[in-house]
Design an enzyme around this catalytic site. Structure first.
Site, PDB file in Angstrom:
ATOM      1  N   TYR A 172      40.560  26.615  37.652  1.00  0.00           N
ATOM      2  CA  TYR A 172      40.178  27.778  38.446  1.00  0.00           C
ATOM      3  C   TYR A 172      41.269  28.112  39.466  1.00  0.00           C
ATOM      4  O   TYR A 172      41.671  29.272  39.615  1.00  0.00           O
ATOM      5  CB  TYR A 172      38.850  27.529  39.175  1.00  0.00           C
ATOM      6  CG  TYR A 172      38.515  28.627  40.157  1.00  0.00           C
ATOM      7  CD1 TYR A 172      37.985  29.833  39.717  1.00  0.00           C
ATOM      8  CD2 TYR A 172      38.769  28.464  41.513  1.00  0.00           C
ATOM      9  CE1 TYR A 172      37.708  30.859  40.606  1.00  0.00           C
ATOM     10  CE2 TYR A 172      38.500  29.486  42.415  1.00  0.00           C
ATOM     11  CZ  TYR A 172      37.965  30.675  41.957  1.00  0.00           C
ATOM     12  OH  TYR A 172      37.714  31.685  42.839  1.00  0.00           O
ATOM     13  N   ARG A 219      38.351  24.349  53.288  1.00  0.00           N
ATOM     14  CA  ARG A 219      38.099  24.827  54.644  1.00  0.00           C
ATOM     15  C   ARG A 219      36.979  25.852  54.712  1.00  0.00           C
ATOM     16  O   ARG A 219      36.207  25.900  55.674  1.00  0.00           O
ATOM     17  CB  ARG A 219      39.369  25.458  55.213  1.00  0.00           C
ATOM     18  CG  ARG A 219      39.280  25.800  56.701  1.00  0.00           C
ATOM     19  CD  ARG A 219      40.222  26.929  57.062  1.00  0.00           C
ATOM     20  NE  ARG A 219      39.917  28.156  56.323  1.00  0.00           N
ATOM     21  CZ  ARG A 219      40.587  29.293  56.459  1.00  0.00           C
ATOM     22  NH1 ARG A 219      41.625  29.337  57.268  1.00  0.00           N
ATOM     23  NH2 ARG A 219      40.256  30.371  55.765  1.00  0.00           N
ATOM     24  N   ARG A 229      28.851  31.971  47.335  1.00  0.00           N
ATOM     25  CA  ARG A 229      29.916  31.541  46.418  1.00  0.00           C
ATOM     26  C   ARG A 229      30.032  30.021  46.445  1.00  0.00           C
ATOM     27  O   ARG A 229      29.854  29.392  47.489  1.00  0.00           O
ATOM     28  CB  ARG A 229      31.262  32.162  46.818  1.00  0.00           C
ATOM     29  CG  ARG A 229      31.275  33.671  46.825  1.00  0.00           C
ATOM     30  CD  ARG A 229      32.673  34.193  47.115  1.00  0.00           C
ATOM     31  NE  ARG A 229      33.124  33.839  48.445  1.00  0.00           N
ATOM     32  CZ  ARG A 229      33.124  34.681  49.479  1.00  0.00           C
ATOM     33  NH1 ARG A 229      32.684  35.913  49.326  1.00  0.00           N
ATOM     34  NH2 ARG A 229      33.565  34.303  50.670  1.00  0.00           N
ATOM     35  N   PHE A 289      59.595  32.215  52.765  1.00  0.00           N
ATOM     36  CA  PHE A 289      58.445  32.819  52.107  1.00  0.00           C
ATOM     37  C   PHE A 289      57.562  31.751  51.453  1.00  0.00           C
ATOM     38  O   PHE A 289      56.329  31.826  51.503  1.00  0.00           O
ATOM     39  CB  PHE A 289      58.945  33.811  51.059  1.00  0.00           C
ATOM     40  CG  PHE A 289      57.859  34.499  50.280  1.00  0.00           C
ATOM     41  CD1 PHE A 289      57.204  35.606  50.791  1.00  0.00           C
ATOM     42  CD2 PHE A 289      57.494  34.041  49.019  1.00  0.00           C
ATOM     43  CE1 PHE A 289      56.203  36.246  50.069  1.00  0.00           C
ATOM     44  CE2 PHE A 289      56.501  34.667  48.290  1.00  0.00           C
ATOM     45  CZ  PHE A 289      55.858  35.778  48.819  1.00  0.00           C
TER      46      PHE A 289
END
Length: 418
Positions: A172, A219, A229, A289
């Site tokens: 997932y 978290r 969910r 980044f």
């Protein structure tokens, strides 16, 4: 995509800090020149700023051609994610949409105007986004369309089932963010900003995304529960409760924390891959980044580990802590030092009675060994109160200065808004 960036901070502050930090280093990041953009591309950057509190900053801190490609990649996946999140769309409609979404990139007039989601504008104005997608060079289009196709199929798969095993949890997270890491890595390579191995080693690129996604899933337990969910793997939580929602009950708090500690231990196994990936990067803007979300993730895990507050409210790293991480994470040795420090923090929190304590200690020692050059001894510095006071005063003055500069620039930017 929303989950990845929402905990990094305010976009203007991040962008200003990155430019400030790198201005004194190897590469100064060019500002986004609005005058050089087409009207459609300006609109795309407007959507980027409206739909991402954090990615907008780090994306606009990238170098020219890569910046535009990553902006479009983000918006395409944001639109896809908006379809997935919209609970008003029936499964009969949503599943085919997710499977076919990559094909909409080549349909100039396709848009979806019935979404009730917060970021519905990327679906309503999808023709603008798809036009700029088609204006990209073929090598970029191929990467973006491929990632969109695979992510849509993965999202459709997990709409119709829950995450049961740890293997499915990995799968997932791969679909949701791991594919983003793979897509970005391919873009870095095709632009020749990084060596071909960055785009070819999909296992490492996947770990970059999966580590972040697992951190956010851990978290956001309570937030996800309140929204209906569930992303924690049944294989783990079923050993601690009959239902995942039971972990939020006060009487189950000890078992809940133990379950979370086990998941954090699982997430830490991606850190060696993260460090290997970052060690291969050679372009400063790309390194920043990639590195900033990773150090934010490790700081978040350290804050969550053995912390009952995860099941009672929101656990966030402090703003000053986030700024320090962003300022420091500009080279691999600095990132290793940050990782080492947070490993120490977690290690000190490990309860001797925790069922995962031995596994947690083992992975932490393994990570710390990678972070330290062979034979290095770490010393803890002890400073006198006068030095600490001076350091705190300097930090306060610096923060005040940076905040003032940020606010001044923000006012200037607002005066020249899109």
């Amino acid at each position: 995509m929303e989950r990845v960036g929402k905990w990094l901070g305010r976009p203007r502050e991040i962008y200003n800090l990155l430019r400030f930090k790198m201005g004194g280093g190897a590469a100064v990041m060019p500002p986004l020149d609005q005058d050089a953009l087409s009207d459609n591309l300006k609109t795309c950057y407007k959507h980027l700023n409206q739909t991402s509190r954090s990615f907008a900053a780090v994306i606009q801190a990238l170098d020219g051609e890569l910046r535009h490609a990553v902006c479009i990649l983000y918006l395409v996946l944001r639109a896809l994610d908006t379809v997935e999140d919209d609970m008003t769309i029936s499964l009969e409609t949503k599943v085919p949409m997710l499977h076919d979404f990559h094909s909409y990139l080549y349909q100039p007039d396709w848009r979806y105007v019935e979404s009730k989601e917060k970021y519905k504008q990327v679906l309503e104005d999808f023709p603008t986004i798809s036009l700029e997608f088609r204006n990209l060079a073929k090598v970029y289009r191929d990467v973006i369309a491929d990632i969109c196709h695979k992510m849509g199929a993965g999202m459709a798969e997990f709409l119709q089932k829950k995450v049961d095993s740890l293997q499915e949890w990995d799968k997932y997270c791969h679909y949701v963010v791991g594919l983003v890491g793979i897509g970005l890595s391919r873009l870095f390579s095709v632009l020749e900003l990084e060596d071909p191995i960055i785009g070819q080693d999909t296992e490492l690129a996947n770990s970059m995304g999966v580590f972040i996604e697992k951190t956010i899933i851990i978290r956001d337990y309570l937030e996800d529960q309140l929204a209906g969910r569930e992303f924690w793997p049944r294989e783990v939580w079923s050993r601690y409760a009959k239902k995942l929602s039971d972990l939020a009950k006060p009487e189950n708090i000890d078992m809940a924390v133990q379950c979370m500690n086990e998941l954090i231990t699982n997430a830490l196994h991606h850190v060696p891959d993260v460090l290997t990936y970052l060690s291969r990067l050679k372009t400063q803007s790309v390194f920043n980044f990639c590195a900033i979300p990773q150090v934010m993730a490790i700081a978040t895990l350290a804050a969550c580990y053995n912390n009952k507050q995860v099941f009672r409210g929101v656990v966030k790293i402090r703003k000053g802590q986030a700024v320090t991480l962003m300022m420091d994470a500009t080279n691999i040795q600095a990132v290793k030092s940050i990782m080492y420090q947070y490993m120490e923090e977690i290690y000190r929190k490990i309860p001797s009675t925790d069922p995962s304590s031995n596994k947690t200690r083992q992975i932490i020692v393994s990570i710390q060994t990678i972070c330290l050059p062979k034979g290095t001894v770490v010393y803890r510095n002890h400073y006198s109160p006068i030095y600490l006071s001076c350091a705190m005063l300097l930090a306060a003055l610096s923060w005040q200065y940076l905040s003032a500069m940020s606010e001044a620039l923000e006012e200037d930017v607002q005066a020249n808004e899109y």
